[in-house]
Scaffold this motif. Structure first.
Motif, PDB file in Angstrom:
ATOM      1  N   LEU A  73       0.720  -1.187   0.168  1.00  0.00           N
ATOM      2  CA  LEU A  73      -0.045  -0.263  -0.019  1.00  0.00           C
ATOM      3  C   LEU A  73       0.896   1.401   0.215  1.00  0.00           C
ATOM      4  O   LEU A  73       0.887   2.140  -0.794  1.00  0.00           O
ATOM      5  CB  LEU A  73      -1.080  -0.222   1.262  1.00  0.00           C
ATOM      6  N   LEU A  74       2.243   1.318   1.032  1.00  0.00           N
ATOM      7  CA  LEU A  74       2.401   2.729   0.880  1.00  0.00           C
ATOM      8  C   LEU A  74       3.656   2.366  -0.646  1.00  0.00           C
ATOM      9  O   LEU A  74       3.628   3.803  -1.412  1.00  0.00           O
ATOM     10  CB  LEU A  74       4.043   2.114   2.320  1.00  0.00           C
ATOM     11  N   MET A  75       4.087   1.604  -1.011  1.00  0.00           N
ATOM     12  CA  MET A  75       4.648   1.636  -2.403  1.00  0.00           C
ATOM     13  C   MET A  75       3.634   1.966  -3.453  1.00  0.00           C
ATOM     14  O   MET A  75       4.078   3.041  -4.338  1.00  0.00           O
ATOM     15  CB  MET A  75       5.019   0.165  -2.508  1.00  0.00           C
ATOM     16  N   GLN A  76       2.748   1.472  -3.509  1.00  0.00           N
ATOM     17  CA  GLN A  76       1.347   2.423  -4.760  1.00  0.00           C
ATOM     18  C   GLN A  76       0.658   3.204  -4.072  1.00  0.00           C
ATOM     19  O   GLN A  76       0.738   4.203  -5.235  1.00  0.00           O
ATOM     20  CB  GLN A  76       0.270   0.750  -4.383  1.00  0.00           C
TER      21      GLN A  76
ATOM     22  N   GLY B 289      -4.041   6.965   8.588  1.00  0.00           N
ATOM     23  CA  GLY B 289      -3.216   8.098   9.053  1.00  0.00           C
ATOM     24  C   GLY B 289      -3.916   9.159  10.618  1.00  0.00           C
ATOM     25  O   GLY B 289      -3.524  10.253   9.897  1.00  0.00           O
ATOM     26  N   GLN B 290      -5.084   8.879  10.636  1.00  0.00           N
ATOM     27  CA  GLN B 290      -5.843   9.358  11.148  1.00  0.00           C
ATOM     28  C   GLN B 290      -6.051  10.712  10.891  1.00  0.00           C
ATOM     29  O   GLN B 290      -5.896  12.070  10.557  1.00  0.00           O
ATOM     30  CB  GLN B 290      -5.011   9.511  12.366  1.00  0.00           C
ATOM     31  N   ILE B 291      -6.381  11.123   9.782  1.00  0.00           N
ATOM     32  CA  ILE B 291      -6.340  12.065   8.461  1.00  0.00           C
ATOM     33  C   ILE B 291      -7.836  12.931   9.545  1.00  0.00           C
ATOM     34  O   ILE B 291      -8.199  12.581   9.551  1.00  0.00           O
ATOM     35  CB  ILE B 291      -7.118  12.229   7.295  1.00  0.00           C
TER      36      ILE B 291
ATOM     37  N   ASN C 118      -6.529   7.692   1.748  1.00  0.00           N
ATOM     38  CA  ASN C 118      -5.804   7.778   3.459  1.00  0.00           C
ATOM     39  C   ASN C 118      -4.525   8.065   3.429  1.00  0.00           C
ATOM     40  O   ASN C 118      -3.940   8.278   3.640  1.00  0.00           O
ATOM     41  CB  ASN C 118      -6.601   6.811   4.154  1.00  0.00           C
ATOM     42  N   VAL C 119      -4.105   6.961   3.000  1.00  0.00           N
ATOM     43  CA  VAL C 119      -2.286   6.900   2.796  1.00  0.00           C
ATOM     44  C   VAL C 119      -1.812   8.045   1.486  1.00  0.00           C
ATOM     45  O   VAL C 119      -1.771   8.793   2.384  1.00  0.00           O
ATOM     46  CB  VAL C 119      -1.954   5.609   2.190  1.00  0.00           C
TER      47      VAL C 119
END
Length: 225
Positions: A11-14, A75-77, A98-99
């Motif tokens: 997820l972080l990569m994408q 990320g607690q947006i 969110n990320v």
């Protein structure tokens, strides 16, 4: 529900934009511990954990009805940022969206730290950015909370768990400071209530099964069967 490490890594990569995955993983670890359905009631200073998106969305809809403020997801947006990114109570829980928003907020905080001229070292600037992500300023994150630890303490502990062996530097680099790279500029965004804050394609993650659509390390799907 906590995302498995391979799922979060993919997820972080994408979806992590210009923020290094390790940095973003650190922030997510502190904010939600990898639980995509966490809701913090900012008004009442309480945290709530749900097993599904539907439960989480229903809860924040009820908070909105009574005027409570809240932060959601990996990320607690903060809800005050939803409008600027085209988020709703429902889409804010989409993993990738969110990320992505979290990465944009952190990126701007990083450049704000550089522009301040107070942080000539990139690691100092990153920690100032973490404070900014948490509180929209460069000082609050360094102050001790009731638990005796600051936000930056938690971030340092989190990143130490990700990699216990430091990055190798070029021969002769020694322990000298690493200068910041100020070649890129981004638009202004804010995380905290002081200011209100793009739609993305859905992540290639099987939400129901909590598994990536392909092996997490196979980013470009070169080894798909």
């Amino acid at each position: 529900m906590v995302l498995a490490a391979p799922v979060l890594a993919s997820l972080l990569m994408q979806c992590g934009g210009n923020v290094d995955p390790t940095t973003l993983q650190t922030i997510i670890s502190v904010e939600s511990d990898g639980n995509p359905y966490v809701v913090a009631n900012v008004t009442k200073n309480t945290s709530h954990y749900f097993k599904s998106k539907n439960e989480a969305v229903h809860f924040v809809n009820e908070l909105a009805k009574v005027g409570d403020k809240y932060s959601v997801g990996l990320g607690q947006i903060y809800v005050g940022n939803f409008k600027g990114y085209g988020l709703t109570n429902e889409t804010a829980f989409d993993f990738c969206k969110n990320v992505t928003v979290a990465s944009k907020i952190f990126e701007e905080c990083y450049y704000r730290a550089i522009d301040s001229g107070e942080y000539p070292d990139e690691q100092q600037a990153l920690r100032a950015a973490a404070s900014c992500y948490y509180s929209n300023n460069f000082t609050r994150g360094f102050k001790k909370e009731k638990n005796g630890k600051s936000y930056i303490d938690l971030a340092n502990n989190a990143v130490n768990k990700i990699y216990s062996v430091p990055a190798m530097k070029p021969v002769g680099a020694g322990d000298s400071l690493t200068p910041v790279n100020n070649n890129l500029r981004r638009g202004i965004v804010y995380q905290q209530p002081e200011g209100d804050q793009p739609e993305m394609v859905e992540s290639a993650i099987n939400v129901e099964g909590n598994k990536p659509a392909r092996a997490a390390w196979d980013v470009f799907n070169d080894f798909a069967k």
